[in-house]
Design a protein around this motif. Structure first.
Motif, PDB file in Angstrom:
ATOM      1  N   ASP B  39      -9.350  -6.889 -10.118  1.00  0.00           N
ATOM      2  CA  ASP B  39     -10.589  -6.161 -10.101  1.00  0.00           C
ATOM      3  C   ASP B  39     -10.463  -4.928  -8.980  1.00  0.00           C
ATOM      4  OD1 ASP B  39     -11.704  -8.005 -12.006  1.00  0.00           O
ATOM      5  OD2 ASP B  39     -12.223  -9.453 -10.238  1.00  0.00           O
ATOM      6  N   GLY B  40      -9.462  -4.758  -8.276  1.00  0.00           N
ATOM      7  CA  GLY B  40      -9.510  -3.705  -7.094  1.00  0.00           C
ATOM      8  C   GLY B  40     -10.018  -4.184  -6.004  1.00  0.00           C
ATOM      9  N   MET B  41     -10.135  -5.429  -5.826  1.00  0.00           N
ATOM     10  CA  MET B  41     -10.669  -6.007  -4.473  1.00  0.00           C
ATOM     11  C   MET B  41      -9.425  -6.151  -3.617  1.00  0.00           C
ATOM     12  SD  MET B  41     -13.918  -6.201  -4.775  1.00  0.00           S
ATOM     13  CE  MET B  41     -14.364  -7.342  -3.379  1.00  0.00           C
ATOM     14  N   PRO B  42      -9.620  -5.748  -2.180  1.00  0.00           N
ATOM     15  CA  PRO B  42      -8.421  -5.847  -1.252  1.00  0.00           C
ATOM     16  C   PRO B  42      -8.076  -7.353  -1.344  1.00  0.00           C
ATOM     17  CG  PRO B  42     -10.152  -4.757  -0.411  1.00  0.00           C
ATOM     18  CD  PRO B  42     -10.828  -5.241  -1.732  1.00  0.00           C
ATOM     19  N   VAL B  43      -6.963  -7.769  -1.059  1.00  0.00           N
ATOM     20  CA  VAL B  43      -6.299  -9.166  -1.046  1.00  0.00           C
ATOM     21  C   VAL B  43      -5.633  -9.506   0.506  1.00  0.00           C
ATOM     22  CG1 VAL B  43      -4.693 -10.770  -1.881  1.00  0.00           C
ATOM     23  CG2 VAL B  43      -5.868  -9.422  -3.423  1.00  0.00           C
ATOM     24  N   CYS B  44      -4.807  -8.434   0.822  1.00  0.00           N
ATOM     25  CA  CYS B  44      -4.202  -8.464   1.932  1.00  0.00           C
ATOM     26  C   CYS B  44      -3.345  -7.342   2.078  1.00  0.00           C
ATOM     27  CB  CYS B  44      -3.331  -9.594   1.895  1.00  0.00           C
ATOM     28  SG  CYS B  44      -1.977  -9.587   0.952  1.00  0.00           S
ATOM     29  N   THR B  45      -2.431  -7.127   3.153  1.00  0.00           N
ATOM     30  CA  THR B  45      -1.467  -6.173   3.424  1.00  0.00           C
ATOM     31  C   THR B  45      -0.072  -6.960   3.117  1.00  0.00           C
ATOM     32  OG1 THR B  45      -1.505  -6.484   5.855  1.00  0.00           O
ATOM     33  CG2 THR B  45      -2.671  -4.538   4.827  1.00  0.00           C
ATOM     34  N   LEU B  46       0.746  -6.062   2.698  1.00  0.00           N
ATOM     35  CA  LEU B  46       2.114  -6.639   2.293  1.00  0.00           C
ATOM     36  C   LEU B  46       2.983  -6.504   3.664  1.00  0.00           C
ATOM     37  CD1 LEU B  46       4.204  -7.382   0.517  1.00  0.00           C
ATOM     38  CD2 LEU B  46       4.373  -5.016  -0.308  1.00  0.00           C
TER      39      LEU B  46
END
Lengths: 119, 146
Positions: B39-46
């Protein structure tokens, strides 16, 4: 193994001479098809003879601006090369190099081939 | 043992053959990128990449040499601030894994095919929502939709 086990690690040839440091890992999306993308195959290691890390990858791109940042960084990383993964003979264990005097390094096979690192 | 350095530091280099697939450099194109859900929501940084032999012979904590092809098994996110400052690596149990099979696109952000609510990587955000934000009066709904 994780990517950090390879990044910033010294690189030696088979005779023990230090060639530089691993500044990046190059992947190619040409592995077996996965759900959406092909598997990312580890293609090689980008090695810089003078610095432990790279900044923005100017030495691997054709970007010439902003001047003088790009030329300076390109000069700073002169001599960087790509070595293919099959030419890697040894990778240090994650626990190596943790203590003073430990000599963790990536060792290349005899007769390895160095390539231009450009993308 | 102290290693000796090569004299000129310049290794003769040949032109790199053209590769059959898209070429990505880990630091330039993957690490520290934002990961977005379907949905384009931020999850984390890689934060890191888990590598495994193609034949799956290697254990996750074992090094692999160039005799076997290696692929990215998963994207990793975890508590890396301390290890980036002081060195070392977090224990394997502290990493949250996002399978490469869920990666849809790699651009300025890495996009996944799953919702963030279904991922372990967002447990802290869900816990904060349920136990802290949710106990604040009005904390259960979007203020603009009330």
């Amino acid at each position: 193994m994780i990517a950090s086990d390879l990044l910033d690690v010294p690189v030696h040839d088979d005779a023990g001479a230090q060639l530089g440091w691993v500044v990046d890992l190059r992947f190619v999306l040409d592995g077996a098809p996965d759900a959406y993308l092909a598997r990312a195959r580890l293609h090689g290691l980008v090695v810089s003879p003078r610095t432990r890390t790279s900044f923005m990858g100017f030495e691997r791109s054709s970007v010439r601006h902003p001047w003088p940042v790009a030329p300076i960084l390109r000069w700073w990383h002169r001599g960087a090369f790509l070595v293919h993964w099959p030419d890697v003979a040894r990778v240090p264990h994650p626990d190596e190099g943790a203590g003073p005097g430990d000599d963790a390094a990536v060792v290349l096979r005899a007769g390895y081939t160095a390539y231009e690192p450009g993308l | 043992m102290r290693r000796r350095r090569t004299g000129s530091r310049d290794v003769p280099r040949g032109p790199e053959p053209r590769q059959p697939g898209r070429v990505l450099d880990a630091r330039l194109h993957l690490l520290d990128r934002q990961v977005l859900d379907v949905d384009g929501m931020p999850v984390c940084t890689l934060d890191d990449l888990e590598l495994e032999a193609v034949d799956g012979r290697s254990a996750p904590d074992e090094p692999i040499d160039g005799s076997v092809p290696v692929v990215v098994a998963a994207l990793l996110t975890g508590p890396v601030l301390g290890t980036r400052v002081f060195g070392g690596r977090p224990p394997a149990s502290r990493w949250h894994r996002l399978s490469w099979a869920h990666v849809v696109d790699i651009g300025t952000a890495v996009r996944l095919s799953v919702r963030s609510d279904d991922l372990d990587a967002t447990w802290l955000e869900r816990w904060t929502h349920d136990h802290i934000i949710g106990r604040i009066p009005g904390g259960h709904h979007d203020p603009e939709s009330s």
